[in-house]
Every structure is written in C-alpha cells, then in structure tokens.
Design an enzyme around this catalytic site. Structure first.
Site, PDB file in Angstrom:
ATOM      1  N   ASN A  11       8.244   3.404   5.888  1.00  0.00           N
ATOM      2  CA  ASN A  11       8.297   2.191   5.070  1.00  0.00           C
ATOM      3  C   ASN A  11       8.222   2.680   3.627  1.00  0.00           C
ATOM      4  OD1 ASN A  11       7.947  -0.192   3.742  1.00  0.00           O
ATOM      5  ND2 ASN A  11       6.236  -0.915   4.992  1.00  0.00           N
ATOM      6  N   ARG A  93      12.185   0.894   7.662  1.00  0.00           N
ATOM      7  CA  ARG A  93      12.075  -0.532   7.364  1.00  0.00           C
ATOM      8  C   ARG A  93      12.968  -0.830   6.160  1.00  0.00           C
ATOM      9  NH1 ARG A  93       7.677  -3.954   4.363  1.00  0.00           N
ATOM     10  NH2 ARG A  93       8.334  -5.988   5.093  1.00  0.00           N
ATOM     11  N   HIS A 182       9.905 -11.054   7.099  1.00  0.00           N
ATOM     12  CA  HIS A 182       8.907 -10.785   8.148  1.00  0.00           C
ATOM     13  C   HIS A 182       9.533 -10.812   9.547  1.00  0.00           C
ATOM     14  CE1 HIS A 182       5.493 -12.578   5.436  1.00  0.00           C
ATOM     15  NE2 HIS A 182       5.601 -11.271   5.248  1.00  0.00           N
ATOM     16  N   ARG A 243       1.842 -16.354  -4.186  1.00  0.00           N
ATOM     17  CA  ARG A 243       3.130 -17.061  -4.297  1.00  0.00           C
ATOM     18  C   ARG A 243       2.969 -18.536  -3.965  1.00  0.00           C
ATOM     19  NH1 ARG A 243       6.366 -13.042  -0.433  1.00  0.00           N
ATOM     20  NH2 ARG A 243       4.661 -11.583  -0.670  1.00  0.00           N
ATOM     21  N   GLU A 386       4.359  -4.118  13.208  1.00  0.00           N
ATOM     22  CA  GLU A 386       5.734  -3.960  12.736  1.00  0.00           C
ATOM     23  C   GLU A 386       6.239  -2.536  12.961  1.00  0.00           C
ATOM     24  OE1 GLU A 386       4.314  -6.165   9.147  1.00  0.00           O
ATOM     25  OE2 GLU A 386       6.427  -6.661   8.960  1.00  0.00           O
TER      26      GLU A 386
END
Ligand code: AMP
Length: 400
Positions: A11, A93, A182, A243, A386
């Site tokens: 990642n 990723r 996601h 956010r 993940e």
C-alpha cells in the site's frame, strides 16, 4: 520446485509504504511493515515478523526505491526476498480505477498508462500507488505485479446509482460519476458476513458500514454492490473524522462568493476541517464518546449528526435492497465502538433492527452477531482485512 503461495501486499502512498507478506496456503500473515516519511530526514522503517522481534531502521530513504529496497532486505532476512521462488505475486492497492478497471489486473505498460490517466480523479493517491508498482516491478522482475482497485467492487452499481443528475455531456467530458471507495473492504466484509450467516454470498443481501477515519456504506445484493455512499471522490456520504460527507453543493459557490474562499480552501474545509472535527474539535471517536459521557454538548451534537446520517443510509439501503439479511459494522469505529453501534441502531426496531446490549459490549474480536436472537435482520460486527483481500485477489488471478 517450491510452490509459490506467498503474496506481498503493498500500500504505497505519497510518503509512506505499508507492506504485508501473506502466505495464501494457510492465509497466514508472515510479516508486516511500514516505511514512513520517505524523503525526509526522519524517515523510518518498522518491520514486524509474525513470530515477533520487531525491527526498526532509520533512514534516510530518499525515495520509494530506497524505501522498498530496505523493506526487501528485511523480508529477505526472514527468508522471502523479492526474488524468492515462493513469491506468487506482489499485490498493489490502487485507490482509483475509474470505470476502466472492474477487477484485479496483472500490471503491464497499458495498465500503468491507464492508472496514470486516472490521476486527476485521485491526485493524492494514484501517483504514490504508481510509484510503488514501478519500484516493485524493478525490484522483482519476473514476479507478477497485480493491481487491486478500491473502486472495482463498485463497478457493478447500476447506471442509475452511479450517475449524478447533471448534464450528461459535462459529466462524461470530465468523468463525473459515482465511483465509490473502500471497495476492497466492502467486498471482504460482505463475503465474510455471508459465511457468518452460513450462506453463499449469492444468497444474501447486506448493508456494510465501513466506519474508520473515512466512512462509507455499501448496499450489497447477492455479492454485488448496488449502491455506495462515497461518490466521485471519498468526500460524499457519511459524516467522517474530518470530512463533511453529504452537503448541499450550493455551499461551495456560496462560500466562494460570500467568504471569498478559493476552490482549494473550500476543498480543505470540507476534507480536513469538517466531520466530527469540524463539529466538536475531535476527530477520534474514542475522544468524542468520552466527552459525550461527560455531558459535553458539542460532542453530543457531533455524535448525533454522525449517527443520524448513518440511519438515513441504512433506511435508504433497506429500500434499495428490499430484503436485508444483515447490517454489518466494520473498520476502526465500527469494530471497536459499542456506543456508536448502539446509537446508530437505536430507534430502528420497527425496521427489524436491534442491538443486544451484552453482545454489543462483548470484548470478543472476531466476526459476531450483536443483534438479539429474535431480530429479523441480523446486526453484526465483522473485522475488515483489506490486505488479506488484496492478497487473495492477486493470488487467485495469477494462479488460475
Ligand atoms: P481506521 O481508519 O479503520 O483505521 O479507523 C481509525 C479510527 O477508528 C480512529 O480515528 C478512531 O476514531 C477509531 N477507533 C479506533 N479504536 C476505537 C475505539 N476503541 N473506540 C472508538 N473508536 C475507535
């Protein structure tokens, strides 16, 4: 000949690289590591083999190449270098695959060019992801590099869920549509939830609530995503740590006209100074719930805005799916915060949803139900993974 069953998952961000070495034969994690602050004097590598003995190295790591070279040395010291015959693939990723990539792909020049073309949609992420791909390819020639896209799971959304109701020509000219994010987590958690229910993924409808620093919901019918809350960017939808999630788009030009804010300033406001942080000054849910317990009004309001938005999405996705077998909580907040789970589901009993207080408060870590026996819709907690999902997708692609 050694059978190649190991996958290195990378990642790669703009200034950090996280990695995990996973053996798919036993779905075992062999090592995890991170190189942080690449390019800075304070750069640092932390490598943790599964059998313990954490190792740290200082930099400088001038660039991704130097960082990955150091990671490769650490992995080689444990027995699996980048040239090891046991390495089946490197799984990367990649944040944005646009409407180009609907599943994992083995990287070639064409794939690199396509990911590069998507940089305007993910300017903070795709360049770092590409850097990781290029560097790993140079360090491990002959090992397939597999790109796994965060948006891929959402490409099954019907056109009417992916479209914004704006002029089609403008939208198409600029790639403006809902891509979601996601996706790797939603794919993993929805499949794992089907297993928890003892049924095939094709037979279950679930609503996945991925609540971490970033938050998103997904409506998954028979293993395929039919709607998700993040949009063209990861700003849309649920209230997040910093956010705003959904907001009237007219706020943007209004702030430009009345407060003289530039596009970058509004972007910064909505992405970094909003959400829980904007509402109460804290973006860590542990701190928010602690303050709520102390009677803090701003924290109470922040939590209420957060859970109210979640309930609207749960109700909306129940309407989208028609029949729902489970509502599932995952990621940092979803897996760890019993108060958030209880507050989210509170009041949804007429829709068949309920949380059992003892099950919800249990310290158990694995996938589990938190709804009472009688509930008509299961409520569950399923830890996301993940990296394991990326490793699995990469391994399946290169071994079939
Ligand atoms: P993630 O992005 O999935 O790593 O989630 C990170 C977020 O999870 C942090 O910002 C915390 O707010 C939240 N988190 C982690 N542990 C807990 C906990 N025990 N209770 C509430 N929130 C938590």
């Amino acid at each position: 000949m050694t059978e190649a069953t190991r996958v290195l998952v990378l990642n790669s961000g703009s200034s950090s690289v996280k990695y995990q070495l996973i053996d798919m034969a036993g779905r075992r994690r062999l090592a995890t590591g991170i190189v942080e602050r690449i390019g800075e004097r304070s750069a640092r590598l932390v490598h943790t083999p599964a059998d313990g003995g954490r190792r740290e190295r200082g930099g400088p790591f001038a660039d991704h190449r130097a960082a990955l070279r150091a990671a490769a040395e650490e992995l080689a010291a444990d027995g699996t270098g980048f040239d090891s015959p046991e390495l089946a693939a490197v799984g990367h990723r990649v944040v944005h695959g646009g409407d180009v990539f609907s599943g994992p792909v083995v990287v070639d020049d064409r794939v690199i060019a396509d990911i590069e073309a998507l940089v305007p949609l993910a300017p903070l992420h795709n360049p770092g992801n590409l850097e990781g791909i290029r560097t790993a390819a140079a360090l491990s020639p002959g090992v397939p590099q597999v790109a796994v896209f965060d948006t891929a799971f959402h490409t099954t959304m019907p056109e009417y869920a992916a479209r914004y109701a704006i002029d089609v020509r403008t939208a198409d000219a600029h790639g403006i549509r809902r891509y979601g994010a996601h996706g790797t987590s939603h794919a993993y958690v929805s499949r794992r939830t089907a297993a928890l229910l003892g049924r095939a993924p094709e037979d279950v409808n679930v609503i996945v609530l991925h609540l971490g620093n970033g938050c998103s919901a997904a409506a998954v019918r028979g293993g395929r995503c039919v709607d998700t809350s993040m949009g063209m960017t990861p700003l849309e939808g649920l209230v997040m740590g910093t956010r705003s999630g959904d907001i009237d788009p007219a706020v943007v030009p209004y702030l430009a006209r009345t407060a003289g804010m530039s596009p970058d300033e509004v972007d910064e406001l909505l992405n970094r100074r909003s959400g829980l942080l904007g509402l109460c000054g804290d973006n860590d849910m542990r701190e928010v719930t602690r303050r709520v317990d102390e009677g803090d009004g701003a924290a109470r309001l922040a939590l209420d805005v957060y859970t109210h938005r979640l309930r609207k999405y749960i109700g909306g996705y129940m309407a989208v799916l028609g029949r729902v077998d489970a509502v599932v909580f995952t990621a940092g907040v979803g897996e760890n915060s019993a108060p958030v789970r209880a507050a989210t589901i509170a009041g949804l009993e007429p829709l068949g949803l309920a949380v059992d207080p003892d099950r919800n408060a249990s310290a158990e870590r694995g996938p589990r139900f938190i709804s009472p026996q009688y509930a008509s819709v299961a409520v569950a907690v399923v830890p996301t993974d993940e990296e394991l999902e990326i490793a699995g997708q990469a391994y399946d692609l290169v071994s079939t």
